[in-house]
Design a protein around this motif. Structure first.
Motif, PDB file in Angstrom:
ATOM      1  N   VAL A  91       0.834  -1.197   0.000  1.00 57.77           N
ATOM      2  CA  VAL A  91       0.000   0.000   0.000  1.00 57.77           C
ATOM      3  C   VAL A  91       0.873   1.254   0.000  1.00 57.77           C
ATOM      4  CG1 VAL A  91      -1.627   1.360   1.374  1.00 57.77           C
ATOM      5  CG2 VAL A  91      -2.032  -1.071   1.033  1.00 57.77           C
ATOM      6  N   LEU A  92       1.897   1.276   0.837  1.00 52.68           N
ATOM      7  CA  LEU A  92       2.785   2.436   0.886  1.00 52.68           C
ATOM      8  C   LEU A  92       3.527   2.626  -0.438  1.00 52.68           C
ATOM      9  CD1 LEU A  92       4.381   2.090   4.445  1.00 52.68           C
ATOM     10  CD2 LEU A  92       2.718   3.796   3.697  1.00 52.68           C
ATOM     11  N   ARG A  93       4.042   1.540  -0.972  1.00 48.49           N
ATOM     12  CA  ARG A  93       4.814   1.631  -2.224  1.00 48.49           C
ATOM     13  C   ARG A  93       3.935   2.099  -3.383  1.00 48.49           C
ATOM     14  NH1 ARG A  93       4.951  -2.032  -6.063  1.00 48.49           N
ATOM     15  NH2 ARG A  93       4.100  -3.631  -4.683  1.00 48.49           N
ATOM     16  N   MET A  94       2.758   1.500  -3.516  1.00 48.52           N
ATOM     17  CA  MET A  94       1.884   1.848  -4.628  1.00 48.52           C
ATOM     18  C   MET A  94       1.250   3.218  -4.435  1.00 48.52           C
ATOM     19  SD  MET A  94       0.260  -1.960  -5.054  1.00 48.52           S
ATOM     20  CE  MET A  94      -0.724  -1.612  -6.504  1.00 48.52           C
ATOM     21  N   GLY A  95       0.993   3.574  -3.172  1.00 44.33           N
ATOM     22  CA  GLY A  95       0.435   4.887  -2.904  1.00 44.33           C
ATOM     23  C   GLY A  95       1.387   6.009  -3.254  1.00 44.33           C
ATOM     24  N   SER A  96       2.680   5.736  -3.158  1.00 42.60           N
ATOM     25  CA  SER A  96       3.654   6.776  -3.493  1.00 42.60           C
ATOM     26  C   SER A  96       3.731   7.021  -4.994  1.00 42.60           C
ATOM     27  CB  SER A  96       5.034   6.374  -2.964  1.00 42.60           C
ATOM     28  OG  SER A  96       5.528   5.236  -3.652  1.00 42.60           O
ATOM     29  N   ARG A  97       3.198   6.066  -5.791  1.00 46.94           N
ATOM     30  CA  ARG A  97       3.280   6.195  -7.246  1.00 46.94           C
ATOM     31  C   ARG A  97       1.981   6.716  -7.866  1.00 46.94           C
ATOM     32  NH1 ARG A  97       5.786   0.209  -8.590  1.00 46.94           N
ATOM     33  NH2 ARG A  97       7.753   0.436  -7.435  1.00 46.94           N
ATOM     34  N   GLY A 176      -6.461  -2.154 -16.243  1.00 38.80           N
ATOM     35  CA  GLY A 176      -5.074  -1.692 -16.159  1.00 38.80           C
ATOM     36  C   GLY A 176      -4.721  -1.033 -14.846  1.00 38.80           C
ATOM     37  N   ALA A 177      -5.658  -0.999 -13.909  1.00 42.79           N
ATOM     38  CA  ALA A 177      -5.398  -0.353 -12.619  1.00 42.79           C
ATOM     39  C   ALA A 177      -4.527  -1.235 -11.735  1.00 42.79           C
ATOM     40  CB  ALA A 177      -6.714  -0.049 -11.906  1.00 42.79           C
ATOM     41  N   SER A 178      -3.732  -0.608 -10.889  1.00 43.72           N
ATOM     42  CA  SER A 178      -2.983  -1.320  -9.868  1.00 43.72           C
ATOM     43  C   SER A 178      -3.836  -1.397  -8.606  1.00 43.72           C
ATOM     44  CB  SER A 178      -1.667  -0.597  -9.564  1.00 43.72           C
ATOM     45  OG  SER A 178      -0.853  -0.513 -10.715  1.00 43.72           O
ATOM     46  N   PHE A 179      -3.681  -2.471  -7.849  1.00 46.63           N
ATOM     47  CA  PHE A 179      -4.507  -2.611  -6.644  1.00 46.63           C
ATOM     48  C   PHE A 179      -3.882  -3.630  -5.716  1.00 46.63           C
ATOM     49  CE2 PHE A 179      -5.849  -5.972  -9.433  1.00 46.63           C
ATOM     50  CZ  PHE A 179      -6.170  -7.040  -8.609  1.00 46.63           C
ATOM     51  N   VAL A 180      -4.349  -3.621  -4.473  1.00 42.15           N
ATOM     52  CA  VAL A 180      -4.051  -4.671  -3.510  1.00 42.15           C
ATOM     53  C   VAL A 180      -5.346  -5.013  -2.800  1.00 42.15           C
ATOM     54  CG1 VAL A 180      -1.606  -4.178  -3.134  1.00 42.15           C
ATOM     55  CG2 VAL A 180      -3.320  -2.934  -1.817  1.00 42.15           C
ATOM     56  N   ARG A 181      -5.444  -6.275  -2.364  1.00 39.73           N
ATOM     57  CA  ARG A 181      -6.679  -6.713  -1.701  1.00 39.73           C
ATOM     58  C   ARG A 181      -6.341  -7.478  -0.432  1.00 39.73           C
ATOM     59  NH1 ARG A 181      -9.449 -11.372  -1.900  1.00 39.73           N
ATOM     60  NH2 ARG A 181      -8.427 -12.136  -3.801  1.00 39.73           N
ATOM     61  N   TRP A 182      -7.106  -7.175   0.627  1.00 37.12           N
ATOM     62  CA  TRP A 182      -7.022  -7.897   1.896  1.00 37.12           C
ATOM     63  C   TRP A 182      -8.413  -8.460   2.165  1.00 37.12           C
ATOM     64  CZ3 TRP A 182      -3.169  -9.191   5.209  1.00 37.12           C
ATOM     65  CH2 TRP A 182      -3.542  -9.666   6.471  1.00 37.12           C
ATOM     66  N   VAL A 183      -8.633  -9.739   1.851  1.00 39.30           N
ATOM     67  CA  VAL A 183      -9.954 -10.357   1.834  1.00 39.30           C
ATOM     68  C   VAL A 183     -10.831  -9.516   0.913  1.00 39.30           C
ATOM     69  CG1 VAL A 183     -11.770 -11.430   3.212  1.00 39.30           C
ATOM     70  CG2 VAL A 183      -9.500 -11.129   4.201  1.00 39.30           C
ATOM     71  N   ASP A 184     -11.848  -8.813   1.426  1.00 32.03           N
ATOM     72  CA  ASP A 184     -12.681  -7.997   0.533  1.00 32.03           C
ATOM     73  C   ASP A 184     -12.333  -6.515   0.597  1.00 32.03           C
ATOM     74  OD1 ASP A 184     -13.816  -8.125   3.211  1.00 32.03           O
ATOM     75  OD2 ASP A 184     -15.511  -6.995   2.431  1.00 32.03           O
ATOM     76  N   ASP A 185     -11.333  -6.134   1.387  1.00 32.82           N
ATOM     77  CA  ASP A 185     -10.872  -4.739   1.399  1.00 32.82           C
ATOM     78  C   ASP A 185      -9.937  -4.516   0.216  1.00 32.82           C
ATOM     79  OD1 ASP A 185     -12.184  -3.815   3.674  1.00 32.82           O
ATOM     80  OD2 ASP A 185     -10.645  -4.632   4.997  1.00 32.82           O
ATOM     81  N   VAL A 186     -10.273  -3.572  -0.636  1.00 34.14           N
ATOM     82  CA  VAL A 186      -9.497  -3.320  -1.844  1.00 34.14           C
ATOM     83  C   VAL A 186      -9.020  -1.869  -1.862  1.00 34.14           C
ATOM     84  CG1 VAL A 186      -9.529  -3.312  -4.371  1.00 34.14           C
ATOM     85  CG2 VAL A 186     -10.816  -5.041  -3.118  1.00 34.14           C
ATOM     86  N   ALA A 187      -7.765  -1.662  -2.224  1.00 40.29           N
ATOM     87  CA  ALA A 187      -7.222  -0.327  -2.469  1.00 40.29           C
ATOM     88  C   ALA A 187      -6.765  -0.274  -3.924  1.00 40.29           C
ATOM     89  CB  ALA A 187      -6.049  -0.033  -1.534  1.00 40.29           C
ATOM     90  N   ILE A 188      -7.320   0.686  -4.683  1.00 38.11           N
ATOM     91  CA  ILE A 188      -7.042   0.816  -6.113  1.00 38.11           C
ATOM     92  C   ILE A 188      -6.231   2.087  -6.334  1.00 38.11           C
ATOM     93  CG2 ILE A 188      -8.066   0.989  -8.419  1.00 38.11           C
ATOM     94  CD1 ILE A 188     -10.645  -0.216  -7.188  1.00 38.11           C
ATOM     95  N   PHE A 189      -5.196   2.002  -7.167  1.00 36.83           N
ATOM     96  CA  PHE A 189      -4.299   3.122  -7.437  1.00 36.83           C
ATOM     97  C   PHE A 189      -4.348   3.430  -8.935  1.00 36.83           C
ATOM     98  CE2 PHE A 189      -2.951   0.570  -3.923  1.00 36.83           C
ATOM     99  CZ  PHE A 189      -2.669   1.484  -2.918  1.00 36.83           C
ATOM    100  N   ALA A 190      -4.702   4.673  -9.269  1.00 34.96           N
ATOM    101  CA  ALA A 190      -4.898   5.039 -10.673  1.00 34.96           C
ATOM    102  C   ALA A 190      -4.128   6.315 -11.006  1.00 34.96           C
ATOM    103  CB  ALA A 190      -6.390   5.245 -10.950  1.00 34.96           C
ATOM    104  N   PRO A 191      -3.786   6.512 -12.303  1.00 35.44           N
ATOM    105  CA  PRO A 191      -3.035   7.700 -12.699  1.00 35.44           C
ATOM    106  C   PRO A 191      -3.869   8.971 -12.766  1.00 35.44           C
ATOM    107  CG  PRO A 191      -3.478   6.334 -14.601  1.00 35.44           C
ATOM    108  CD  PRO A 191      -3.942   5.558 -13.414  1.00 35.44           C
ATOM    109  N   ASP A 192      -5.203   8.817 -12.873  1.00 32.19           N
ATOM    110  CA  ASP A 192      -6.066   9.995 -12.939  1.00 32.19           C
ATOM    111  C   ASP A 192      -7.464   9.618 -12.464  1.00 32.19           C
ATOM    112  OD1 ASP A 192      -7.521   8.865 -15.248  1.00 32.19           O
ATOM    113  OD2 ASP A 192      -5.729   9.395 -16.399  1.00 32.19           O
ATOM    114  N   ARG A 193      -8.333  10.618 -12.337  1.00 31.86           N
ATOM    115  CA  ARG A 193      -9.676  10.389 -11.814  1.00 31.86           C
ATOM    116  C   ARG A 193     -10.509   9.513 -12.750  1.00 31.86           C
ATOM    117  NH1 ARG A 193      -8.702  15.765 -10.084  1.00 31.86           N
ATOM    118  NH2 ARG A 193      -8.876  15.987  -7.803  1.00 31.86           N
ATOM    119  N   ARG A 194     -10.324   9.695 -14.053  1.00 33.99           N
ATOM    120  CA  ARG A 194     -11.115   8.904 -15.002  1.00 33.99           C
ATOM    121  C   ARG A 194     -10.770   7.420 -14.882  1.00 33.99           C
ATOM    122  NH1 ARG A 194     -11.483  10.802 -21.157  1.00 33.99           N
ATOM    123  NH2 ARG A 194     -12.579  12.470 -20.037  1.00 33.99           N
TER     124      ARG A 194
END
Length: 246
Positions: A91-97, A176-194
């Motif tokens: 989460v920290l690594r992907m959040g920084s990008r 094409g989105a990057s993400f991580v999942r903890w059971v059903d908790d998902v964090a998605i990391f995208a380059p823009d709002r769209r």
């Protein structure tokens, strides 16, 4: 909640019990407690299809990883604290990008996973029909005992939940989105709002196709990566004495 007696049919051969665990954010989680022999029998049925379930999972899923089998204890899942540290690091690594982030989860996840959906997913993953029917028999027995969806507590449930939730992972990868999942908790990391909106929509649609409802009140759009670790996973609570179950 007390113990319930079992009459006849497939599944547990002895009465089930319930264990109340306080949630970190309030309320109570009720874990299903099986007789040790029944716990092993259910787990043995699920572990028989673990290879197919594992093939459907990617590195994005951190919880409930099967690492072995003990004849007395059943399936051995990776210690949740170790998995949680790895998840947190990603989460920290992907959040920084990626500046544009969204976190979400499933409303009442385990109870919403219908046995028919599990059977469909297992068949899709290539599980032989006989194994699918064996697991279906257990799930029907749980349903007859008043348990909605997957019972929270048995380790076999954790592996079956992964088989279902992996479909959401597939949907996210297709955007094409990057993400991580903890059971059903998902964090998605995208380059823009769209891109973020497209990924969230794909996940919502995939979950809906499984009969799962996105928890809109816990879905957060974050435009500062520093907010991610404060939000992602805050809805999770790892109950004492279990693995990473929801």
């Amino acid at each position: 909640m007390g113990r319930r007696s079992i009459s006849t049919g497939p599944g547990p051969s002895r009465p089930i019990g319930w264990l109340a665990i306080p949630k970190a954010n309030g309320g109570t989680r009720h874990l299903v407690v099986l007789d040790p022999d029944d716990e092993l029998a259910f787990a043995r049925s699920v572990v028989g299809v673990a290879r197919e379930i594992r093939r459907g999972l990617g590195a994005e899923s951190h919880a409930n990883r099967l690492v072995g089998w003990d004849p007395r204890r059943g399936p051995l899942l990776e210690p949740w604290r170790l998995a949680r540290r790895r998840w947190h690091g990603d989460v920290l690594r992907m959040g920084s990008r990626g500046r544009f982030v969204v976190v979400s989860d499933v409303r009442d996840c385990y109870a919403s996973i219908d046995p028919a959906v599990i059977g469909g997913r297992l068949r899709m993953l290539g599980v032989p029909p006989a194994h699918v029917e064996e697991i279906a028999s257990w799930l029907r027995a749980f349903r007859d005992l008043g348990i909605d969806g997957l019972p929270v507590g048995p380790s076999g449930s954790a592996l079956l939940a992964e088989a279902v939730l992996a479909l959401g992972d597939d949907a996210l990868r297709s955007t094409g989105a990057s993400f991580v999942r903890w059971v059903d908790d998902v964090a998605i990391f995208a380059p823009d709002r769209r891109a973020r909106a497209a990924a969230l929509g794909a996940l919502r649609e995939a979950w809906a196709s499984l009969g799962l409802e996105m928890h809109e009140q816990k879905t957060r759009l974050l435009d500062d990566p520093r907010d991610v670790t404060a939000s992602a996973g805050t809805t999770s609570n790892v109950p004492s004495g279990t693995s990473t179950l929801r």
